[in-house]
Enzyme design. Structure first.
Site, PDB file in Angstrom:
ATOM      1  N   LYS A   1    -103.311 -47.733 -37.752  1.00 14.26           N
ATOM      2  CA  LYS A   1    -103.574 -47.246 -39.104  1.00 14.26           C
ATOM      3  C   LYS A   1    -105.082 -47.086 -39.308  1.00 14.26           C
ATOM      4  O   LYS A   1    -105.875 -47.889 -38.801  1.00 14.26           O
ATOM      5  CB  LYS A   1    -103.036 -48.229 -40.149  1.00 14.26           C
ATOM      6  CG  LYS A   1    -101.530 -48.366 -40.198  1.00 14.26           C
ATOM      7  CD  LYS A   1    -101.126 -49.391 -41.257  1.00 14.26           C
ATOM      8  CE  LYS A   1     -99.636 -49.643 -41.241  1.00 14.26           C
ATOM      9  NZ  LYS A   1     -98.861 -48.487 -41.717  1.00 14.26           N
TER      10      LYS A   1
ATOM     11  N   ARG B   1     -88.069 -48.917 -38.807  1.00 13.82           N
ATOM     12  CA  ARG B   1     -86.735 -48.390 -38.510  1.00 13.82           C
ATOM     13  C   ARG B   1     -86.211 -48.912 -37.176  1.00 13.82           C
ATOM     14  O   ARG B   1     -85.010 -48.972 -36.962  1.00 13.82           O
ATOM     15  CB  ARG B   1     -86.768 -46.862 -38.546  1.00 13.82           C
ATOM     16  CG  ARG B   1     -87.616 -46.198 -37.492  1.00 13.82           C
ATOM     17  CD  ARG B   1     -87.964 -44.753 -37.857  1.00 13.82           C
ATOM     18  NE  ARG B   1     -88.922 -44.700 -38.955  1.00 13.82           N
ATOM     19  CZ  ARG B   1     -89.391 -43.563 -39.482  1.00 13.82           C
ATOM     20  NH1 ARG B   1     -88.964 -42.402 -39.020  1.00 13.82           N
ATOM     21  NH2 ARG B   1     -90.257 -43.593 -40.471  1.00 13.82           N
TER      22      ARG B   1
END
Length: 525
Positions: free
Chosen positions: A299, A373
């Protein structure tokens, strides 16, 4: 935890640090709301006029303090805005009362007792005021760290304090110690039950908030698992913790793949509450990334400072199971906490790697920052083996959902339209903002992979929906499934409002508990 009492005393006669009254926004100025008649009488019927001279309008969220008139036992009157005067014969809705009570509780931070003389017309309104007041009274105890048992963590020695006692004492802004509901009926079984439910529910929401607010160096996957085990022992729940060895043996490639770059290994926790007369079984699956750096797909600066909150889904599931046990709900409820820390290192999963998931499907990892996920997929597959009536997963899953719905609303996706509608109604009933989202079939092709069964990324536009479509691939045939993307409301980076604090909010707990209550009544939508 702030104490809650029901009082039949008059608002004028109740001894407290402050008496809280409601003010509504009328066509010709502020209007004193029901519940504050005794306070208004002490001001000679001119409370609204006095407040208006101080700038009070009755707008929602507005707070005005003034010295009490003679005849009141409390030295201070705190007027909180309720918004527009409701239409004739319509009372204030539950969420308006929750927010007003929460605003008042925050304004009384550091006080010993607040007498809440807000409009309480029935059990439902009493419950709303109680919930809001208790939720608004929350503060994260920085001086204590609240880092949990952490017995398996190499950072255990650091868990005592996150802030010096001196600094904590300097602010002296602990939560309101006691909420007294004026108009509550302590001898009425329904009122008493509502108060007990509010206390148990909010205490578990605050458990989730504490976990979310705990710095990541004080709460890794093993620490979180230890918290679950400790709570299970206290409340008679069953737990099973799969460590990295058990995960490898069981073939949980998603959870292992996400966690393999960290020195703190992953965990999968099963925490279960059962009721001997239950007719329905729910499985709740929570994303528990105790810190998300993005992994190799790192990030950028400015996007990782609050990533301790990426385990908010697991915190919500954990809190819900404990709340169900405390409330004695006639439902079987199993929580799955998929816990990992997503870090870059020489051992981390690389973009382009293929993971073999629990159950046999393979996934090409195109972006290691789409890690939630992956851990959820393993846990959803495992939860489905127990054939529950429904599975609901909860996760701070996508920034795309925040772009779509903002910071206060979570998205709902399901494989059953009626269940999606039901979840939306339940969230609204519980006082949480949500919105039904679609799972367009044309987006499925985007997660095809030339080297695996599917990829963990698809089209950029509609990314939140793509994540839901990915998760749907791991739901067993015949099982009703719902997905709550709480990326927006789970962590409040702005200032507090209503009953919502800055930091961890405990988003989705109220919705999940209400879902469990409906299931206990045999209704899953």
């Amino acid at each position: 935890m702030t104490a809650l009492t029901l009082s039949t005393s008059s608002a004028a006669a109740l001894r407290a640090d402050a008496v809280v009254v409601g003010m509504a926004k009328g066509a010709k100025g502020p209007v004193v709301a029901a519940g504050a008649e005794a306070v208004d009488k002490a001001f000679g019927g001119k409370l609204a006029a006095v407040l208006e001279t101080l700038g009070t309008t009755g707008a929602e969220g507005e707070v005005t303090k003034l010295p009490a008139a003679s005849g009141l036992k409390a030295p201070v009157v705190l007027a909180v805005g309720l918004g527009d005067v409701p239409a004739k014969d319509d009372g204030y809705d539950a969420e308006t009362l929750r927010r007003a009570a929460g605003t008042a509780s925050r304004a009384l931070s550091g006080s010993k007792k607040g007498a809440f003389a807000l409009p309480i017309e029935d059990v439902a309104s009493a419950a709303a005021v109680a919930e809001g007041a208790l939720l608004g009274a929350y503060t994260y105890d920085k001086s204590n760290g609240n880092g949990g048992s952490a017995k398996d963590s190499k950072n255990a020695k650091n868990t005592k304090n996150t802030k010096s006692t001196k600094d904590a004492d300097k602010k002296n802004n602990g939560p309101l110690a006691e909420v007294a509901l004026v108009g509550g009926k302590p001898r009425d079984k329904a009122y008493k039950a509502a108060a007990e439910r509010a206390s148990a529910l909010v205490e578990e929401i605050n458990r989730a908030r504490d976990l979310i607010n705990t710095p990541s160096n004080l709460l890794n996957p093993a620490d979180f698992a230890a918290e679950a085990v400790a709570a299970a022992k206290e409340h008679g729940l069953k737990t099973e913790v799969l460590d990295e060895k058990a995960l490898k043996k069981g073939g949980y490639g998603g959870i292992l793949g996400v966690g393999q770059g960290s020195e703190a290994p992953p965990r999968l926790v099963r925490i279960a509450y059962t009721h001997p007369k239950a007719e329905k079984t729910l499985a709740l699956v929570g994303k528990g990334i105790t810190y998300d750096s993005g992994g190799i797909s790192l990030k950028p600066a400015g996007h990782n400072e609050t990533m301790k909150c990426d385990m908010s889904g697991a915190a919500a599931v954990f809190a819900t199971v404990v709340a169900a046990a405390r409330l004695g709900l006639r439902v079987n409820l199993t929580g799955w906490l998929a816990l990992a820390e997503n870090m870059p290192s020489g051992s981390a999963t690389r973009p382009g790697d293929v993971l073999s998931m629990y159950g046999g499907k393979t996934v090409e990892v195109l972006n290691t920052d789409a890690e939630g996920r992956l851990v959820l997929a393993d846990a959803i597959t495992r939860a489905g083996e127990e054939k529950p009536d429904a599975i609901v997963d909860v996760a701070t899953l996508t920034g795309a959902m925040v772009l779509a719905l903002g910071n206060r609303t979570f998205g709902i996706m399901t494989n059953d339209e009626a269940f999606r509608t039901s979840l939306h109604e339940i969230a609204e009933e519980a006082g949480e903002q949500s919105w039904p989202m679609p799972l367009p079939t044309h987006l499925r092709k985007g997660i095809d992979s030339p080297v695996a069964d599917l990829a963990n990324m698809g089209e950029r536009m509609g990314g939140g929906l793509v994540a839901g479509i990915f998760l749907k691939e791991f739901v067993a045939d015949g099982i009703t499934w719902g997905h709550l993307d709480i990326a927006g409301p789970a962590f409040n980076e702005a200032g507090p409002f209503g009953y919502t604090p800055k930091g961890g909010t405990g988003a989705a707990v109220r919705t999940l508990v209400r879902l469990a209550e409906r299931a206990a009544d045999g209704d899953l939508g």
